[in-house]
Design a protein around this motif. Structure first.
Motif, PDB file in Angstrom:
ATOM      1  N   GLY A 101      -1.605  -1.598  -6.884  1.00 55.94           N
ATOM      2  CA  GLY A 101      -2.278  -1.752  -5.601  1.00 55.94           C
ATOM      3  C   GLY A 101      -1.592  -2.759  -4.703  1.00 55.94           C
ATOM      4  O   GLY A 101      -1.424  -2.530  -3.507  1.00 55.94           O
ATOM      5  N   ILE A 102      -1.182  -3.885  -5.275  1.00 55.43           N
ATOM      6  CA  ILE A 102      -0.468  -4.897  -4.495  1.00 55.43           C
ATOM      7  C   ILE A 102       0.834  -4.311  -3.950  1.00 55.43           C
ATOM      8  O   ILE A 102       1.146  -4.445  -2.767  1.00 55.43           O
ATOM      9  CB  ILE A 102      -0.198  -6.154  -5.346  1.00 55.43           C
ATOM     10  CG1 ILE A 102      -1.509  -6.867  -5.664  1.00 55.43           C
ATOM     11  CG2 ILE A 102       0.773  -7.096  -4.628  1.00 55.43           C
ATOM     12  CD1 ILE A 102      -1.398  -7.941  -6.724  1.00 55.43           C
ATOM     13  N   THR A 103       1.595  -3.661  -4.836  1.00 57.34           N
ATOM     14  CA  THR A 103       2.863  -3.056  -4.419  1.00 57.34           C
ATOM     15  C   THR A 103       2.630  -2.010  -3.332  1.00 57.34           C
ATOM     16  O   THR A 103       3.335  -1.984  -2.319  1.00 57.34           O
ATOM     17  CB  THR A 103       3.580  -2.425  -5.622  1.00 57.34           C
ATOM     18  OG1 THR A 103       3.814  -3.441  -6.602  1.00 57.34           O
ATOM     19  CG2 THR A 103       4.889  -1.779  -5.221  1.00 57.34           C
ATOM     20  N   TYR A 104       1.636  -1.149  -3.532  1.00 61.29           N
ATOM     21  CA  TYR A 104       1.380  -0.087  -2.565  1.00 61.29           C
ATOM     22  C   TYR A 104       0.931  -0.645  -1.220  1.00 61.29           C
ATOM     23  O   TYR A 104       1.237  -0.067  -0.177  1.00 61.29           O
ATOM     24  CB  TYR A 104       0.353   0.897  -3.123  1.00 61.29           C
ATOM     25  CG  TYR A 104       0.906   1.858  -4.141  1.00 61.29           C
ATOM     26  CD1 TYR A 104       2.054   1.568  -4.878  1.00 61.29           C
ATOM     27  CD2 TYR A 104       0.279   3.068  -4.397  1.00 61.29           C
ATOM     28  CE1 TYR A 104       2.551   2.447  -5.816  1.00 61.29           C
ATOM     29  CE2 TYR A 104       0.789   3.954  -5.333  1.00 61.29           C
ATOM     30  CZ  TYR A 104       1.912   3.636  -6.038  1.00 61.29           C
ATOM     31  OH  TYR A 104       2.414   4.518  -6.966  1.00 61.29           O
ATOM     32  N   LEU A 105       0.195  -1.751  -1.224  1.00 64.14           N
ATOM     33  CA  LEU A 105      -0.196  -2.372   0.043  1.00 64.14           C
ATOM     34  C   LEU A 105       1.031  -2.847   0.815  1.00 64.14           C
ATOM     35  O   LEU A 105       1.155  -2.583   2.014  1.00 64.14           O
ATOM     36  CB  LEU A 105      -1.137  -3.550  -0.213  1.00 64.14           C
ATOM     37  CG  LEU A 105      -2.574  -3.191  -0.552  1.00 64.14           C
ATOM     38  CD1 LEU A 105      -3.331  -4.434  -1.030  1.00 64.14           C
ATOM     39  CD2 LEU A 105      -3.285  -2.553   0.632  1.00 64.14           C
ATOM     40  N   PHE A 106       1.939  -3.541   0.136  1.00 59.47           N
ATOM     41  CA  PHE A 106       3.129  -4.038   0.818  1.00 59.47           C
ATOM     42  C   PHE A 106       4.066  -2.911   1.236  1.00 59.47           C
ATOM     43  O   PHE A 106       4.752  -3.025   2.251  1.00 59.47           O
ATOM     44  CB  PHE A 106       3.878  -5.053  -0.065  1.00 59.47           C
ATOM     45  CG  PHE A 106       3.294  -6.428   0.026  1.00 59.47           C
ATOM     46  CD1 PHE A 106       3.623  -7.277   1.076  1.00 59.47           C
ATOM     47  CD2 PHE A 106       2.398  -6.867  -0.922  1.00 59.47           C
ATOM     48  CE1 PHE A 106       3.076  -8.540   1.166  1.00 59.47           C
ATOM     49  CE2 PHE A 106       1.851  -8.136  -0.845  1.00 59.47           C
ATOM     50  CZ  PHE A 106       2.177  -8.984   0.198  1.00 59.47           C
ATOM     51  N   GLU A 107       4.082  -1.829   0.475  1.00 55.66           N
ATOM     52  CA  GLU A 107       4.934  -0.692   0.825  1.00 55.66           C
ATOM     53  C   GLU A 107       4.256   0.245   1.813  1.00 55.66           C
ATOM     54  O   GLU A 107       4.846   1.248   2.203  1.00 55.66           O
ATOM     55  CB  GLU A 107       5.321   0.072  -0.447  1.00 55.66           C
ATOM     56  CG  GLU A 107       6.239  -0.737  -1.351  1.00 55.66           C
ATOM     57  CD  GLU A 107       6.605  -0.009  -2.628  1.00 55.66           C
ATOM     58  OE1 GLU A 107       6.039   1.074  -2.925  1.00 55.66           O
ATOM     59  OE2 GLU A 107       7.465  -0.521  -3.360  1.00 55.66           O
ATOM     60  N   ARG A 108       3.030  -0.076   2.177  1.00 56.31           N
ATOM     61  CA  ARG A 108       2.254   0.741   3.121  1.00 56.31           C
ATOM     62  C   ARG A 108       2.107   2.185   2.654  1.00 56.31           C
ATOM     63  O   ARG A 108       2.182   3.122   3.433  1.00 56.31           O
ATOM     64  CB  ARG A 108       2.886   0.722   4.515  1.00 56.31           C
ATOM     65  CG  ARG A 108       2.514  -0.441   5.410  1.00 56.31           C
ATOM     66  CD  ARG A 108       3.152  -1.667   5.008  1.00 56.31           C
ATOM     67  NE  ARG A 108       2.968  -2.743   6.027  1.00 56.31           N
ATOM     68  CZ  ARG A 108       3.314  -3.964   5.785  1.00 56.31           C
ATOM     69  NH1 ARG A 108       3.818  -4.293   4.624  1.00 56.31           N
ATOM     70  NH2 ARG A 108       3.135  -4.900   6.689  1.00 56.31           N
ATOM     71  N   ARG A 109       1.912   2.342   1.365  1.00 53.94           N
ATOM     72  CA  ARG A 109       1.701   3.685   0.815  1.00 53.94           C
ATOM     73  C   ARG A 109       0.253   4.112   1.041  1.00 53.94           C
ATOM     74  O   ARG A 109      -0.643   3.277   1.090  1.00 53.94           O
ATOM     75  CB  ARG A 109       2.022   3.710  -0.669  1.00 53.94           C
ATOM     76  CG  ARG A 109       3.484   3.500  -0.946  1.00 53.94           C
ATOM     77  CD  ARG A 109       3.768   3.689  -2.400  1.00 53.94           C
ATOM     78  NE  ARG A 109       5.170   3.429  -2.687  1.00 53.94           N
ATOM     79  CZ  ARG A 109       5.800   3.979  -3.702  1.00 53.94           C
ATOM     80  NH1 ARG A 109       5.177   4.794  -4.521  1.00 53.94           N
ATOM     81  NH2 ARG A 109       7.059   3.704  -3.903  1.00 53.94           N
ATOM     82  N   PRO A 110       0.022   5.404   1.093  1.00 52.31           N
ATOM     83  CA  PRO A 110      -1.342   5.893   1.347  1.00 52.31           C
ATOM     84  C   PRO A 110      -2.299   5.562   0.197  1.00 52.31           C
ATOM     85  O   PRO A 110      -1.916   5.553  -0.971  1.00 52.31           O
ATOM     86  CB  PRO A 110      -1.174   7.413   1.460  1.00 52.31           C
ATOM     87  CG  PRO A 110       0.275   7.674   1.556  1.00 52.31           C
ATOM     88  CD  PRO A 110       1.000   6.480   1.037  1.00 52.31           C
ATOM     89  N   LEU A 111      -3.549   5.328   0.551  1.00 56.92           N
ATOM     90  CA  LEU A 111      -4.586   5.055  -0.432  1.00 56.92           C
ATOM     91  C   LEU A 111      -4.700   6.192  -1.447  1.00 56.92           C
ATOM     92  O   LEU A 111      -4.893   5.943  -2.642  1.00 56.92           O
ATOM     93  CB  LEU A 111      -5.935   4.829   0.270  1.00 56.92           C
ATOM     94  CG  LEU A 111      -7.141   4.637  -0.648  1.00 56.92           C
ATOM     95  CD1 LEU A 111      -6.983   3.377  -1.498  1.00 56.92           C
ATOM     96  CD2 LEU A 111      -8.416   4.585   0.184  1.00 56.92           C
ATOM     97  N   VAL A 112      -4.561   7.411  -0.982  1.00 55.90           N
ATOM     98  CA  VAL A 112      -4.664   8.565  -1.883  1.00 55.90           C
ATOM     99  C   VAL A 112      -3.596   8.488  -2.977  1.00 55.90           C
ATOM    100  O   VAL A 112      -3.877   8.773  -4.146  1.00 55.90           O
ATOM    101  CB  VAL A 112      -4.554   9.895  -1.098  1.00 55.90           C
ATOM    102  CG1 VAL A 112      -4.497  11.086  -2.028  1.00 55.90           C
ATOM    103  CG2 VAL A 112      -5.712  10.031  -0.133  1.00 55.90           C
TER     104      VAL A 112
END
Length: 136
Positions: A101-112
């Motif tokens: 989740g932390i990585t995806y937030l910084f990478e601006r990846r979609p919540l899905v």
């Protein structure tokens, strides 16, 4: 209990089966259930995935075995299926998925995409934990 004792009490058949369960779950998760959506979110084509499939599956098995090995050490030799399931769930949800989740937030990846990948790891760690707990 020291490291050597913990190592000696490991059930390597259970560790292998738990590692293989990641492939079974991944096959269902990333092909039957969410494969098309996952490919679309990443912009992958079938051809792209086929080109590197051997390296990806080989590397994934090695990593799944490492995860299973250390999850077995984390759960311990005197476990139960219920404890293994709960410990696996906790590790999957609160270590792996939270870190993703932390990585995806910084990478601006979609919540899905986070829900797909994090969900896979939560389910996989839970099943691995259950297998390891039952066979401890």
């Amino acid at each position: 209990m020291g490291f050597q004792e913990a190592f000696e009490n490991l059930n390597f058949i259970a560790i292998l089966v738990a590692a293989l369960s990641a492939f079974f779950i991944g096959g269902i998760w990333y092909s039957l259930l969410f494969g098309k959506q996952w490919m679309k979110l990443h912009g992958f084509t079938e051809e792209q995935l086929k080109k590197t499939a051997g390296k990806v599956f080989g590397g994934s098995f090695v990593l799944a075995f490492i995860i299973s090995f250390f999850l077995a050490m984390f759960i311990g030799p005197n476990s139960t299926g219920v404890f293994g399931l709960i410990a696996g769930f906790m590790a999957g949800a609160f270590f792996v998925a939270a870190a993703l989740g932390i990585t995806y937030l910084f990478e601006r990846r979609p919540l899905v995409l986070f829900l797909l990948d994090g969900g896979y790891h939560i389910v996989t760690f839970s099943v691995m934990g259950f297998i390891l707990g039952v066979w401890s």
